[in-house]
Design a protein around this motif. Sequence first.
Motif, PDB file in Angstrom:
ATOM      1  N   GLY A 132       0.813  -1.206   0.000  1.00 28.30           N
ATOM      2  CA  GLY A 132       0.000   0.000   0.000  1.00 28.30           C
ATOM      3  C   GLY A 132       0.847   1.258   0.000  1.00 28.30           C
ATOM      4  N   ALA A 133       1.914   1.270   0.795  1.00 32.03           N
ATOM      5  CA  ALA A 133       2.793   2.445   0.834  1.00 32.03           C
ATOM      6  C   ALA A 133       3.510   2.640  -0.507  1.00 32.03           C
ATOM      7  CB  ALA A 133       3.814   2.293   1.958  1.00 32.03           C
ATOM      8  N   LEU A 134       3.941   1.552  -1.125  1.00 32.59           N
ATOM      9  CA  LEU A 134       4.587   1.660  -2.441  1.00 32.59           C
ATOM     10  C   LEU A 134       3.600   2.172  -3.490  1.00 32.59           C
ATOM     11  CD1 LEU A 134       6.724  -1.615  -2.501  1.00 32.59           C
ATOM     12  CD2 LEU A 134       7.575   0.729  -2.375  1.00 32.59           C
ATOM     13  N   MET A 135       2.376   1.709  -3.419  1.00 26.64           N
ATOM     14  CA  MET A 135       1.358   2.170  -4.363  1.00 26.64           C
ATOM     15  C   MET A 135       1.131   3.671  -4.219  1.00 26.64           C
ATOM     16  SD  MET A 135      -2.636   1.079  -4.518  1.00 26.64           S
ATOM     17  CE  MET A 135      -2.947   2.018  -3.011  1.00 26.64           C
ATOM     18  N   TRP A 136       1.019   4.143  -2.962  1.00 33.03           N
ATOM     19  CA  TRP A 136       0.801   5.563  -2.739  1.00 33.03           C
ATOM     20  C   TRP A 136       2.031   6.391  -3.131  1.00 33.03           C
ATOM     21  CZ3 TRP A 136      -3.367   8.322  -2.254  1.00 33.03           C
ATOM     22  CH2 TRP A 136      -4.547   7.709  -1.823  1.00 33.03           C
ATOM     23  N   SER A 137       3.217   5.827  -2.979  1.00 32.86           N
ATOM     24  CA  SER A 137       4.420   6.561  -3.399  1.00 32.86           C
ATOM     25  C   SER A 137       4.398   6.821  -4.901  1.00 32.86           C
ATOM     26  CB  SER A 137       5.676   5.785  -3.007  1.00 32.86           C
ATOM     27  OG  SER A 137       5.793   4.582  -3.764  1.00 32.86           O
ATOM     28  N   PHE A 138       3.851   5.866  -5.656  1.00 35.29           N
ATOM     29  CA  PHE A 138       3.693   6.086  -7.101  1.00 35.29           C
ATOM     30  C   PHE A 138       2.639   7.153  -7.368  1.00 35.29           C
ATOM     31  CE2 PHE A 138       1.072   5.075 -10.830  1.00 35.29           C
ATOM     32  CZ  PHE A 138       1.997   5.295 -11.847  1.00 35.29           C
ATOM     33  N   LEU A 139       1.510   7.082  -6.646  1.00 35.06           N
ATOM     34  CA  LEU A 139       0.445   8.070  -6.845  1.00 35.06           C
ATOM     35  C   LEU A 139       0.898   9.467  -6.457  1.00 35.06           C
ATOM     36  CD1 LEU A 139      -2.619   6.055  -5.465  1.00 35.06           C
ATOM     37  CD2 LEU A 139      -2.021   6.468  -7.857  1.00 35.06           C
ATOM     38  N   TYR A 140       1.785   9.564  -5.470  1.00 36.05           N
ATOM     39  CA  TYR A 140       2.272  10.865  -5.017  1.00 36.05           C
ATOM     40  C   TYR A 140       3.344  11.446  -5.940  1.00 36.05           C
ATOM     41  CZ  TYR A 140      -0.023  10.428  -0.441  1.00 36.05           C
ATOM     42  OH  TYR A 140      -0.936  10.330   0.567  1.00 36.05           O
ATOM     43  N   SER A 141       3.941  10.619  -6.762  1.00 33.81           N
ATOM     44  CA  SER A 141       5.055  11.082  -7.594  1.00 33.81           C
ATOM     45  C   SER A 141       4.590  12.158  -8.569  1.00 33.81           C
ATOM     46  CB  SER A 141       5.652   9.906  -8.369  1.00 33.81           C
ATOM     47  OG  SER A 141       6.633  10.365  -9.289  1.00 33.81           O
TER      48      SER A 141
END
Length: 306
Positions: A132-141
């Motif tokens: 989940g954190a990795l997914m959000w890191s992509f969305l935040y990029s």
Amino acid sequence: MATHTVTTPPRRRATGHARRQRVGWLFITPFLVIFAAFLIFPLIYAFGMSLFSSTLATGTKFVGAANYLKAFTDPLFLGGLGRVALYALVMIPAQLLVALVAALVLDTLGTWLAKASRLLIFAPYAIPVVIGALMWSFLYSPRFGPAGTIFGLFGLDAPDFLASSAIFGSLVNIVTWQWSGYYMIVIYAALRSIDPSIYEAARVDGAGGWQIATRIKVPMIASSMVMVITFALIGTLQFFTEPTVLRSIASGALPAEYTPNMYAYALAFSYSQFNYASTIAFSLAIVVFIGSFGFLFLTRKQNGLK
């Protein structure tokens, strides 16, 4: 016609009871062995390490509570505690509000939509925290995430959600998304245990939906709400996974001592200060225990305790 009752001799009953106890212990022994090997013994060993100091100059020596006195005056540890306390003040109300509103809405629905909605709201909790954190890191990029495309349509630059000024809100959003569904299920289960006749009596007395929700439902699930807040408080004080995952992407916004658990991890695996890292971990455990116990004490009436 006379009837005769057959009684079991006391010695035979005692023998049967002892046999059942032995069988019961036989079934739970594997769990006890694993529990002791992977939790109890490591905790005892780590606590023993926290009472020693090890340096190249002096070697390993017993220092007793000196490490704990150092920890509770360590600005890095105290700074991390301050940050997780701030997160607790923001995240716990946000998670509780989302979970409570969702549970109250779903409690009023009786169609297939309610079942599908419960599944969708709970789904983020089923996703591993790291993923989940990795997914959000992509969305935040701002470069690869959808924010760049959306803001680009208006000729604007996408904000950097991983910058130092925005990382707090970004982490609050991740954790709220991750855990609100779990808390919603707990609250929803408590709501379903209330006798529906209470709602019918309230409607007869002229109560509307808002009054039923705020004056009947919420007060009657106060003990479940206290449990949810306690879980959230313990989890927030141990904040670790999400900031650790984002740390390699946030380019300096998250230092190694951002939270107490991150500080303990850095001490152990970056600086090989295993003794002091154990002290930091147990110092955090003391804070978590005092915080959760203090909250339960203050809310003992809602828990039905005196």
